[in-house]
Write an enzyme that holds these catalytic residues in place. Structure first.
Site, PDB file in Angstrom:
ATOM      1  N   ASP A   1      -2.198  -9.473   0.882  1.00  0.00           N
ATOM      2  CA  ASP A   1      -0.804  -9.556   0.434  1.00  0.00           C
ATOM      3  C   ASP A   1      -0.193  -8.161   0.366  1.00  0.00           C
ATOM      4  OD1 ASP A   1      -0.734 -12.429  -0.050  1.00  0.00           O
ATOM      5  OD2 ASP A   1      -2.097 -12.023  -1.706  1.00  0.00           O
TER       6      ASP A   1
ATOM      7  N   SER B   1       4.298   2.519   8.127  1.00  0.00           N
ATOM      8  CA  SER B   1       4.013   1.490   7.126  1.00  0.00           C
ATOM      9  C   SER B   1       5.257   1.098   6.330  1.00  0.00           C
ATOM     10  CB  SER B   1       2.943   1.984   6.152  1.00  0.00           C
ATOM     11  OG  SER B   1       1.709   2.141   6.792  1.00  0.00           O
TER      12      SER B   1
ATOM     13  N   HIS C   1       0.825  -1.216   0.000  1.00  0.00           N
ATOM     14  CA  HIS C   1       0.000   0.000   0.000  1.00  0.00           C
ATOM     15  C   HIS C   1       0.857   1.264   0.000  1.00  0.00           C
ATOM     16  CE1 HIS C   1       0.383  -0.274   4.503  1.00  0.00           C
ATOM     17  NE2 HIS C   1       0.289   1.047   4.437  1.00  0.00           N
TER      18      HIS C   1
END
Length: 265
Positions: free
Chosen positions: A117, A214, A71
């Site tokens: 995933d 992240s 992402h």
């Protein structure tokens, strides 16, 4: 921070969000309850930057390869994205490298932290120059035991208006999937099921990962075992005593090797 700079950061965090419930507000987005990392303590850690602003972390796994969350690819523009290595402060020092290829594990999935995933590789335009401050890290296929202590590092906001430049570090405990499922089921209405490609971590209320972390690495016994994926916020806040959900590296061991080998041109 100028209003223009704050606007850019808000837009980046609105698109690259590690939370299950994502908000582009200026809630604190750093490793909650962590400490400043010692200089050179994480030479494998990189900062992904767009227009000179950090938006995600990543790990060096080869002289041209960075492992990060899928992402994190949402704002990636191959002409503008830079990978900064060799510094504990993404605002100063380090060396910038361009990116010439971005490869998510599952190209057919939409880019979101809800994806099962949530892992991707970035190929640098030129090889890294390794040094004491710039090194690759091996990734482990070993099973991480329940309650094992892992180390996570990352950058982000330290309050409602200040973006920290200093790399933060925090020791957290691994939460086995069955135990993690039970905790989440009792505390939230999160519909997604955790699978074998996930792992969970938890320290205590007030300590954990959040949006700006992240793609950053989770380390166990000196090797990479996970990537920061998402947190389950409570009252739209991080580090509220719920497990953080991470991507388990060992599940993707073969994919990482094959992808690097097939893109070595």
């Amino acid at each position: 921070m100028t209003m223009h700079a704050r606007t850019i950061v808000v837009l980046l965090l609105a698109h690259v969000c590690g939370r299950i419930v994502c908000s582009p507000s200026f809630a604190a987005e750093y490793i909650f309850g962590g400490n400043d990392a010692k200089e050179g303590a994480a030479p494998y850690q990189v900062s992904l930057q767009l227009r000179r602003f950090h938006f995600c972390g990543g790990s060096i796994v080869g002289d041209r390869w960075i492992l990060t969350a899928a992402h994190c690819l949402l704002p990636v523009n191959l002409n503008e994205t830079r990978v900064v290595v060799g510094t504990n402060n993404w605002k100063n020092g380090g060396t910038e490298y361009g990116v010439d290829r971005a490869i998510p594990y599952n190209k057919s999935q939409p880019i979101t932290s809800l994806n099962s995933d949530d892992i991707a590789l970035l190929r640098l335009a030129v090889p890294l120059k390794f040094s004491k401050r710039v090194r690759s890290i091996a990734y482990s296929a070993e099973k991480v035991p329940d309650y094992a202590i892992l180390t996570v590092t990352g950058w982000g906001l330290i309050n409602n208006a200040t973006l920290t430049g200093k790399l933060q570090t925090l020791d957290v405990r691994h939460v086995a999937l069955d135990r993690c499922r039970d905790i989440i089921a009792k505390a939230t209405e999160w519909p997604n099921k955790l699978s074998e490609n996930n792992m969970c971590t938890l320290k205590k209320r007030g300590q954990g990962t959040c949006d700006g972390d992240s793609g950053s690495p989770l380390i166990w016994k000196g090797k990479l075992v996970g990537l920061v994926k998402a947190v389950l916020p409570k009252d739209n806040q991080c580090a509220m005593g719920l497990p953080d959900i991470q991507t388990r590296i060992s599940y993707y061991h073969s994919w990482i090797q094959k992808t690097i080998a097939s893109n070595s041109d």
